[in-house]
Design an enzyme around this catalytic site. Structure first.
Site, short mmCIF file in Angstrom:
data_model
loop_
_atom_site.label_atom_id
_atom_site.label_comp_id
_atom_site.label_asym_id
_atom_site.label_seq_id
_atom_site.Cartn_x
_atom_site.Cartn_y
_atom_site.Cartn_z
N ASP A 1 0.83 -1.20 0.00
CA ASP A 1 0.00 0.00 0.00
C ASP A 1 0.87 1.25 0.00
O ASP A 1 2.06 1.21 0.30
CB ASP A 1 -0.90 -0.04 1.24
N ASP B 1 -10.63 1.83 -3.24
CA ASP B 1 -11.19 1.55 -1.91
C ASP B 1 -12.70 1.50 -1.97
O ASP B 1 -13.36 1.10 -1.02
CB ASP B 1 -10.76 2.64 -0.92
C1 GLA Z 1 -5.73 1.76 2.26
C2 GLA Z 1 -6.10 0.60 1.37
C3 GLA Z 1 -7.16 -0.23 2.04
C4 GLA Z 1 -6.63 -0.75 3.36
C5 GLA Z 1 -6.20 0.43 4.23
C6 GLA Z 1 -5.50 -0.03 5.48
O1 GLA Z 1 -6.77 2.66 2.37
O2 GLA Z 1 -6.51 1.06 0.13
O3 GLA Z 1 -7.53 -1.32 1.22
O4 GLA Z 1 -5.56 -1.62 3.14
O5 GLA Z 1 -5.31 1.30 3.54
O6 GLA Z 1 -5.08 1.01 6.26
#
Ligand code: GLA
Length: 735
Positions: free
Chosen positions: A476, A544
């Protein structure tokens, strides 16, 4: 496929496309043609279009006022020699401000040389041919190396450029595009993929106009906001017909992708590192290498362009072992637990998921340091013993004993101020000393221009991968870069690019040492969905936003350039956590099937009936998973143009297909004989669709009958009404 050279005219052709350029009379490089293949045995000098000189134009020769760089189509233009459009390169050197790059030599190579330190498409010697043109600045001796690759089987040209300081004084490169091309006709629409967090890669189209129209990122990442992609589409082109030129930058950092339409309607397209925040210094003897940019020609509309990109990335970009490997159906605990979990809860979660048919369990954020919220612990890649007292290896082995693969979330480029790593090395965070820094998701960015930082994170990740025998990593990257500064750099204008080189270095080291770990890239969802990361991470978390209706747009837009087997798409719980919308489980799966399939919910929250439905969904996905990987994806109806969306995948032998149809909101008294006209099938094959058989020509000409919907009176169809309808059809050729 061949690269033909005739009197300093270069013709790259493979039977599908031709790309032609030549050495101009002033020894600079001129562009002649890019498009559908032309006959190889011709001189195309007459494609050069001179314009009548005007009192306002500047020209190179006294006796030839028509030879004006202002209007001549070029390959890699400079500023200051009469061309007033934006240049491909800008350099400054003491006592010299104008460059004049003229042809010096060329070399033709089989295959495609790798670009050191940068991800790029690759090809075996039989799969491509490359011409390297060396140009030399007549004033300083600085060399420019332009590389053009043509692939045997794809309608693609890949380009990159390299500047070598062969002069005796230092040089600063202020702009260096990877690709520049002057297309003769600007009567086209510009199509790009734009949006923001949670609604990435929406399709936007606008007409080209005189002047510059650009998309870009100066965020330190390719961004949620603009994908490093643009297409120019002829006015009469559609999804399936007409001419389209697609361009993409194989890079994950700051970028500029622009079209400048001049006063004669020539469209200059350029892609490269954004000049803002970029200044690269070269001592004598040093070189700067640009990332790669690729361009596609399609005579078969946007779908033709997309299929070429898909094929290129599947065959020549995604690393070997992930081309054919089946991607596991995964379950991710993020939306199910957020930071609130312990070993018992996770094992229970994993066992339940296994019962449903899931193959990979991914533990998301919160397993390390003391991370109970997003204010702490990034950088401390050691298990949190309060949550997981028996350690991460114990959890991994229990998950594996339950019959699942095990994956973990990392955010390797970030550091929390509240972390042991920061307490030990505050100087490892990006930022101007003594200045306030700008926060983003309560965290700071690690200085990946510093090799010690990259080494340290590599060691920590390696230890965890080995300890857990890890199968998958979700990498990420949740914030953009501000106060771009590194104490270790002499020239801060190199920061952004060196940062990305550090990211690629870490990816390269991890993927080389652990080739069987599947990487999924992520950046707050789809904030760094680009071809460069696909090279390392063959799948990317698309957004997301897991709401199925929103996903139609996101996945539809993403499919413009990316193979759908790279699009991370999961079924999540309702009401959806991003939109609060409640959609049926069937719609959520019907959308997620067209990507790398998985779940983002707590299996214990499902009723027994829902569990049976999920089992069936997973069984179904597995049955057509090879088709999702290898088939041709065809867009049929756009969610940006109406209430309905449709797309399909056809196998290369045309004997199998799946079709997805979606209707976001219900229509009062809908027509009962609605059909969907399919594409890409074999006219003469008979396909079984549920209990009926249709020939390919019927399905394409007359259409596939869609479900009959409830209209308020036809009680027999009462279950088939309402908002959020969808259906996925499976077609199998019988004879
Ligand atoms: C980001 C990612 C999510 C998740 C969060 C965790 O927003 O896109 O899928 O992994 O971080 O903090």
């Amino acid at each position: 496929m061949s690269i033909l050279v005739n009197q300093q005219q270069f013709h790259l052709t493979n039977g599908k496309i031709s790309y032609v350029f030549h050495v101009l009379k002033n020894a600079q490089l001129g562009h002649l043609y890019f498009g559908k293949a032309l006959r190889p045995d011709r001189d195309y000098t007459h494609f050069e279009k001179y314009h009548n000189p005007t009192p306002a134009s500047c020209h190179t020769y006294e006796d030839d006022p028509a030879f004006s760089l202002e209007t001549i189509r070029q390959e890699y233009p400079v500023y200051g020699k009469g061309d007033f459009r934006e240049p491909a390169i800008l350099m400054s050197q003491e006592q010299k401000s104008v460059a004049n790059f003229v042809y010096k030599s060329h070399d033709i190579l089989e295959g495609k040389p790798p670009i050191s330190g940068l991800p790029a498409t690759y090809a075996a010697s039989s799969e491509a041919e490359t011409v390297l043109i060396v140009l030399e600045d007549v004033y300083s001796g600085v060399e420019l190396h332009l590389s053009y690759t043509i692939f045997a089987n794809e309608a693609v040209i890949a380009r990159n450029s390299r500047v070598v300081n062969k002069s005796t004084t230092a040089l600063s490169v202020e702009r260096m595009m990877s690709l520049s091309i002057d297309l003769p006709d600007a009567e086209m629409d510009l199509l790009h993929l734009s949006g923001t967090w949670s609604r990435e890669r929406h399709v936007k189209t606008r007409p080209l106009e005189q002047g510059i129209q650009s998309i870009s990122s100066i965020r330190g990442a390719s961004s949620h906001h603009h994908n490093p992609f643009l297409a120019l589409k002829a006015k009469d082109a559609t999804e399936h017909t007409g001419e389209v030129f697609g361009f993409q930058f194989v890079y994950s950092g700051n970028f500029l992708a622009q079209t400048e339409v001049d006063h004669y309607g020539v469209a200059r397209v350029q892609l490269g590192i954004h000049p803002i925040g970029f200044e690269w210094n070269l001592a004598p003897g040093e070189a700067f290498q640009s990332p790669e940019a690729v361009m596609v020609y399609s005579g078969e509309g946007l779908n033709g362009m997309s299929q070429t990109f898909h094929q290129l990335y599947r065959n020549q970009l995604i690393r070997e072992q992930w081309k054919t490997a089946e991607r596991p159906v995964l379950i991710n605990n993020w939306e199910a637990t957020y930071f609130d979990f312990n070993e018992e809860k996770l094992i229970h979660f994993a066992k339940e998921a296994k019962e449903l048919g899931v193959e990979l369990f991914v533990l998301d954020d919160g397993w390390f340091g003391k991370r109970n919220d997003d204010r702490t612990s990034l950088g401390d890649w050691f298990v949190d013993r309060e949550k997981l007292p028996a350690g991460i290896a114990s959890l991994a082995s229990k998950v594996k004993q339950a019959g699942l693969k095990f994956g973990l979330w990392f955010e390797p480029e970030m550091i929390s101020v509240d972390s042991d790593l920061y307490r030990e090395h505050p100087e490892w965070a990006v930022g101007v000393p003594e200045e306030n820094y700008t926060l983003g998701r309560n965290q700071r960015v690690l200085d990946y221009t510093n090799p010690i930082v990259v080494d340290t994170i590599f060691e920590r990740m390696r230890a965890i991968i080995q300890e857990t025998d890890l199968d998958y990593i979700k990498w990420d990257m949740n914030r953009n870069i501000t106060e771009a500064y590194s104490a270790g750099l002499d020239h801060q204008g190199e920061f952004f690019h060196r940062y990305i080189l550090g990211v690629y270095d870490l990816y390269e080291r991890l993927t080389s040492e652990f080739p069987n770990v599947l990487f999924e890239s992520c950046a707050g969802g789809g904030g760094r969905f680009d071809p460069a990361l696909l090279y390392y991470a063959p799948q990317a978390w698309a957004s997301d936003d897991t709401d199925a209706v929103e996903r139609l747009k996101i996945q539809y837009g993403t499919s413009m350039a990316y193979p759908i087997y790279s699009i991370g798409s999961h079924v999540s719980a309702v009401p959806n956590h991003q939109t609060l919308r409640s959609t049926p489980l069937s719609l959520r799966a019907d959308v997620a099937y067209f990507g790398t399939f998985g779940y983002e919910l707590d299996p214990s929250s499902l009723s027994n009936e829902e569990k049976e439905i999920v089992k069936e969904q997973i069984r179904r996905y597995k049955s057509f998973r090879p088709l999702v990987r290898d088939g041709s994806f065809i867009r049929l109806q756009s969610p940006f143009e109406g209430n309905e969306t449709a797309w399909m995948i056809v196998s290369s032998d045309q004997k199998e297909a799946i079709v997805g149809w979606y209707k976001a909101s219900s229509t009062p008294n809908p027509r009962t004989n609605q059909v969907l006209k399919l594409k890409g099938l074999h006219h003469d094959l008979a396909y079984q669709v549920e209990s009926r058989t249709y020939y390919g020509d019927e399905l394409m000409q007359n259409g596939l009958p869609l479900p009959i919907e409830f209209n308020g009176a036809n009680e027999a169809f009462a279950e088939r009404g309402g908002d959020f309808q969808s259906k996925v059809f499976y077609l199998k050729a019988l004879y």
